[in-house]
Design a protein around this motif. Structure first.
Motif, mmCIF file in Angstrom:
data_model
loop_
_atom_site.group_PDB
_atom_site.id
_atom_site.type_symbol
_atom_site.label_atom_id
_atom_site.label_comp_id
_atom_site.label_asym_id
_atom_site.label_seq_id
_atom_site.Cartn_x
_atom_site.Cartn_y
_atom_site.Cartn_z
ATOM 1 N N GLU A 18 52.928 20.603 25.034
ATOM 2 C CA GLU A 18 53.762 21.525 24.910
ATOM 3 C C GLU A 18 53.459 22.642 25.653
ATOM 4 O OE1 GLU A 18 56.116 21.005 20.918
ATOM 5 O OE2 GLU A 18 54.448 22.014 20.674
ATOM 6 N N VAL A 19 54.179 23.480 26.189
ATOM 7 C CA VAL A 19 53.886 24.777 26.902
ATOM 8 C C VAL A 19 54.582 25.907 26.124
ATOM 9 C CG1 VAL A 19 55.965 24.550 28.361
ATOM 10 C CG2 VAL A 19 53.788 25.833 29.164
ATOM 11 N N LEU A 20 53.555 27.126 25.988
ATOM 12 C CA LEU A 20 54.133 28.107 25.468
ATOM 13 C C LEU A 20 54.923 29.076 26.150
ATOM 14 C CD1 LEU A 20 53.941 30.287 22.957
ATOM 15 C CD2 LEU A 20 51.713 31.179 23.999
ATOM 16 N N LEU A 21 56.231 29.702 25.817
ATOM 17 C CA LEU A 21 56.990 30.195 27.003
ATOM 18 C C LEU A 21 57.298 31.553 25.979
ATOM 19 C CD1 LEU A 21 59.147 27.637 28.432
ATOM 20 C CD2 LEU A 21 57.192 28.686 29.510
ATOM 21 N N ALA A 22 57.892 32.462 26.784
ATOM 22 C CA ALA A 22 58.503 33.715 25.895
ATOM 23 C C ALA A 22 59.954 33.742 26.914
ATOM 24 C CB ALA A 22 57.692 34.879 26.416
ATOM 25 N N ARG A 23 60.840 34.401 25.877
ATOM 26 C CA ARG A 23 62.470 34.439 26.153
ATOM 27 C C ARG A 23 62.378 35.927 26.806
ATOM 28 N NH1 ARG A 23 67.436 32.767 22.663
ATOM 29 N NH2 ARG A 23 66.694 34.791 21.868
ATOM 30 N N LEU A 35 57.018 32.456 31.686
ATOM 31 C CA LEU A 35 55.619 32.356 31.198
ATOM 32 C C LEU A 35 55.195 33.645 30.550
ATOM 33 C CD1 LEU A 35 53.676 30.866 34.376
ATOM 34 C CD2 LEU A 35 54.495 29.879 32.244
ATOM 35 N N PRO A 36 54.453 33.716 29.416
ATOM 36 C CA PRO A 36 54.155 34.932 28.865
ATOM 37 C C PRO A 36 53.031 35.724 29.825
ATOM 38 C CG PRO A 36 53.179 33.120 27.760
ATOM 39 C CD PRO A 36 53.779 32.636 28.689
ATOM 40 N N GLY A 37 53.543 36.987 29.798
ATOM 41 C CA GLY A 37 52.680 37.856 30.896
ATOM 42 C C GLY A 37 53.510 38.968 31.397
ATOM 43 N N ASP A 112 62.298 38.464 23.717
ATOM 44 C CA ASP A 112 62.784 38.569 22.214
ATOM 45 C C ASP A 112 62.140 37.452 21.580
ATOM 46 O OD1 ASP A 112 64.396 36.701 23.402
ATOM 47 O OD2 ASP A 112 66.112 37.488 22.410
ATOM 48 N N LEU A 113 61.901 36.384 22.081
ATOM 49 C CA LEU A 113 61.369 35.162 21.345
ATOM 50 C C LEU A 113 60.132 34.695 22.103
ATOM 51 C CD1 LEU A 113 62.485 33.288 18.975
ATOM 52 C CD2 LEU A 113 63.787 32.345 20.688
ATOM 53 N N ALA A 114 59.279 34.102 21.314
ATOM 54 C CA ALA A 114 58.362 33.232 21.824
ATOM 55 C C ALA A 114 58.253 31.894 21.161
ATOM 56 C CB ALA A 114 56.864 33.720 21.356
ATOM 57 N N ALA A 115 57.843 30.615 21.800
ATOM 58 C CA ALA A 115 58.065 29.303 21.344
ATOM 59 C C ALA A 115 57.353 28.312 21.960
ATOM 60 C CB ALA A 115 59.541 28.929 21.026
ATOM 61 N N TRP A 116 56.616 27.207 21.498
ATOM 62 C CA TRP A 116 56.326 25.981 22.182
ATOM 63 C C TRP A 116 57.310 25.071 22.587
ATOM 64 C CZ3 TRP A 116 51.370 26.079 23.590
ATOM 65 C CH2 TRP A 116 50.285 26.723 22.961
#
Length: 155
Positions: A18-23, A35-37, A112-116
């Motif tokens: 799984e990859v960690l992403l931010a919306r 991508l988070p950053g 507004d959201l972070a998820a794998w």
């Protein structure tokens, strides 16, 4: 014509398929996974930027483990009072592993959201192109850290 350069650092965090992403939420309210950053503060090192941004957007403590590459994008823009401009984004992309923290959403930021997300589900997500660029760099590990997804020679 006004020019503007924005330097930012992002993390590709993959674990257990799984990859960690931010919306990300743009100014018009459109939501897309990224991508988070984010943007580097003056005087900050890029590795500090990526650690800070991952924590701000996801709640996790990240440890950068490899520099995957550097991506550059350009866009023309028109600001009401400033007139036409030429914007360039320099995006430094790291591989990182999660070493602590707890998954949470960002408060009052650009996401507004972070998820794998399972890697195989990424193509079906509404996402920014940086997700594809980062994952390609993570998979291919090109020696020069350049993604052909943003190569002007590829159209």
């Amino acid at each position: 014509m006004k020019t503007e350069l924005r330097v930012a650092a992002y993390a590709v965090c993959v674990r257990d398929g799984e990859v960690l992403l931010a919306r990300w939420v743009d100014r018009a309210g459109v939501k897309r996974w990224t991508l988070p950053g984010g943007g580097m503060d003056h005087g900050e090192l890029p590795v500090q930027t990526v650690v800070r941004e991952v924590e701000e957007e996801t709640g996790y403590v990240a440890e950068p483990t490899a520099l995957l590459g550097i991506d550059s994008i350009r866009r023309d823009w028109l600001r009401r009072l400033a007139g036409p401009g030429d914007w360039q984004g320099l995006r430094i992309i790291y591989e990182a592993r999660i070493t602590g923290g707890t998954l949470r959403n960002e408060d009052s930021g650009s996401t507004d959201l972070a998820a794998w997300h399972p890697l195989e589900s990424v193509p079906s997500l509404t996402r920014v192109e940086l997700v594809d660029i980062g994952l390609q760099l993570w998979r291919d590990r090109p020696p020069l850290g350049h993604s052909p997804l943003h190569d002007p020679a590829n159209g």
